[in-house]
Design an enzyme around this catalytic site. Structure first.
Site, PDB file in Angstrom:
ATOM      1  N   HIS A  40       0.802  -1.452  -0.410  1.00 15.81           N
ATOM      2  CA  HIS A  40      -0.202   0.191   0.161  1.00 15.81           C
ATOM      3  C   HIS A  40       0.657   1.064   0.662  1.00 15.81           C
ATOM      4  O   HIS A  40       2.199   1.472   0.426  1.00 15.81           O
ATOM      5  CB  HIS A  40      -0.916   0.071   0.941  1.00 15.81           C
ATOM      6  CG  HIS A  40      -1.520   1.304   1.477  1.00 15.81           C
ATOM      7  ND1 HIS A  40      -1.990   2.501   1.447  1.00 15.81           N
ATOM      8  CD2 HIS A  40      -3.606   1.074   1.218  1.00 15.81           C
ATOM      9  CE1 HIS A  40      -3.184   3.025   1.422  1.00 15.81           C
ATOM     10  NE2 HIS A  40      -3.753   2.256   0.191  1.00 15.81           N
ATOM     11  N   GLU A  78      -4.471   2.256  -7.386  1.00 13.81           N
ATOM     12  CA  GLU A  78      -4.410   2.494  -6.273  1.00 13.81           C
ATOM     13  C   GLU A  78      -3.812   3.873  -6.847  1.00 13.81           C
ATOM     14  O   GLU A  78      -3.283   3.802  -6.018  1.00 13.81           O
ATOM     15  CB  GLU A  78      -4.411   2.094  -4.430  1.00 13.81           C
ATOM     16  CG  GLU A  78      -5.672   1.191  -4.552  1.00 13.81           C
ATOM     17  CD  GLU A  78      -5.822   1.422  -2.625  1.00 13.81           C
ATOM     18  OE1 GLU A  78      -6.769   0.794  -2.737  1.00 13.81           O
ATOM     19  OE2 GLU A  78      -5.057   0.994  -2.063  1.00 13.81           O
TER      20      GLU A  78
HETATM   21  C1  PEP Z   1      -6.546   4.061  -0.021  1.00 16.36           C
HETATM   22  O1  PEP Z   1      -6.297   3.865   1.062  1.00 16.36           O
HETATM   23  O2  PEP Z   1      -6.098   2.695  -0.040  1.00 16.36           O
HETATM   24  C2  PEP Z   1      -8.285   3.509   0.014  1.00 16.36           C
HETATM   25  C3  PEP Z   1      -8.559   2.808  -1.505  1.00 16.36           C
HETATM   26  O3  PEP Z   1      -8.639   4.849   0.948  1.00 16.36           O
HETATM   27  P1  PEP Z   1     -10.493   5.447   0.296  1.00 16.36           P
HETATM   28  O4  PEP Z   1     -11.536   4.764  -0.333  1.00 16.36           O
HETATM   29  O5  PEP Z   1     -10.795   5.730   2.323  1.00 16.36           O
HETATM   30  O6  PEP Z   1     -10.068   5.950  -0.465  1.00 16.36           O
END
Ligand code: PEP
Length: 251
Positions: free
Chosen positions: A96, A166
């Site tokens: 992450h 992400e």
């Molecule tokens: C994350 O931090 O991986 C994430 C997807 O958070 P959010 O959905 O709150 O943006």
């Protein structure tokens, strides 16, 4: 099948975990919404509690947010993949952006963790994503493909892997919601290179009930990885239902 999961990050007491998991179990007593594979990644301290409250027949898979690549040893503060498995995890979140930024996780350690996870028969949730600077410089595709290639270097069979794209600029309370056009090129490239070779390629970053359908219409998106919008059980159930409703409309 859409893979739709949430990580609680460093949030939640055992009371919260008990309440969330008990109500999730009740809501999914007849199984997961059609076409959806749910997964929940609580803090490791709550994993056994969540497992117990979900019960033996649950459709919900469980994971941890990090694990070390060694099986045991002098690694103070870490947990290993076998330890996570013993506590009920079948998925290990790896790489992450917060771990890469604040805990010195590198492409090399991500690769070691992916390989350990696969060696023990668990499923890596491999997180990748570019910064705002890289996005602005039109470098997203190269950056993300490079991260995935490094993470899966030397992996003969990547089929258990869930790739979570992400973008860092879209994550968390300071993130901005992605437009489908922002993320489409990365999904096209990921699908081209890894589609069919991994379990699923999912999207994460400010996912909420208002943008789920548009995100799931982006070609190549095979699920969602959700933070804040799923930190209440009602929120997570809504995400699961919306994802399930989108299944028949996907091309
Ligand atoms: C994350 O931090 O991986 C994430 C997807 O958070 P959010 O959905 O709150 O943006």
């Amino acid at each position: 099948m859409l893979w739709v999961g949430t990580s609680w990050k460093m949030n939640g007491t055992l009371d919260f975990a008990r309440d969330y998991a008990t109500r999730l179990a009740a809501a999914l007593a007849d199984g997961a919404p059609a076409g959806v594979q749910p997964f929940v990644i609580p803090p490791a301290t709550a994993l056994a509690t969540v497992r117990e409250c979900l019960g033996p027949g649950t459709p919900v898979l469980l994971g941890v947010q990090n694990a070390h690549w060694e099986d045991a040893g002098a690694w103070t503060g870490e947990i290993s993949v076998p330890q996570a498995a013993e506590a009920g995890a079948t998925m290990i979140e790896i790489g992450h952006s917060e771990r890469r930024e604040f805990f010195a996780e590198t492409d090399e350690t991500v690769n070691l963790k992916v390989r350990s996870t696969l060696r023990h028969g668990l499923r890596p949730v491999l997180c990748v994503g570019e910064s705002a600077e890289v996005f602005e410089a039109s470098g997203s595709v190269d950056h993300v493909l490079g991260q995935v290639a490094a993470a899966l270097d030397g992996v003969a069979d990547p089929s258990p892997v869930v790739i979570a794209y992400e973008p860092i600029w879209a994550i968390g309370e300071h993130g901005r919601e992605a437009h489908p056009a922002d993320i489409a090129p990365v999904f096209a490239a990921l699908a081209d290179t890894w589609g069919g070779r991994v379990t699923a390629i999912v999207y994460g970053g400010s996912v909420n009930s208002g943008n789920i359908l548009a995100i799931l219409r982006v070609p190549g998106v095979e699920g969602l990885f959700v933070g804040r919008a799923a930190w209440t059980v009602e929120g997570y159930l809504r995400v699961l239902e919306l994802a399930s409703a989108a299944v028949p409309t996907r091309s």
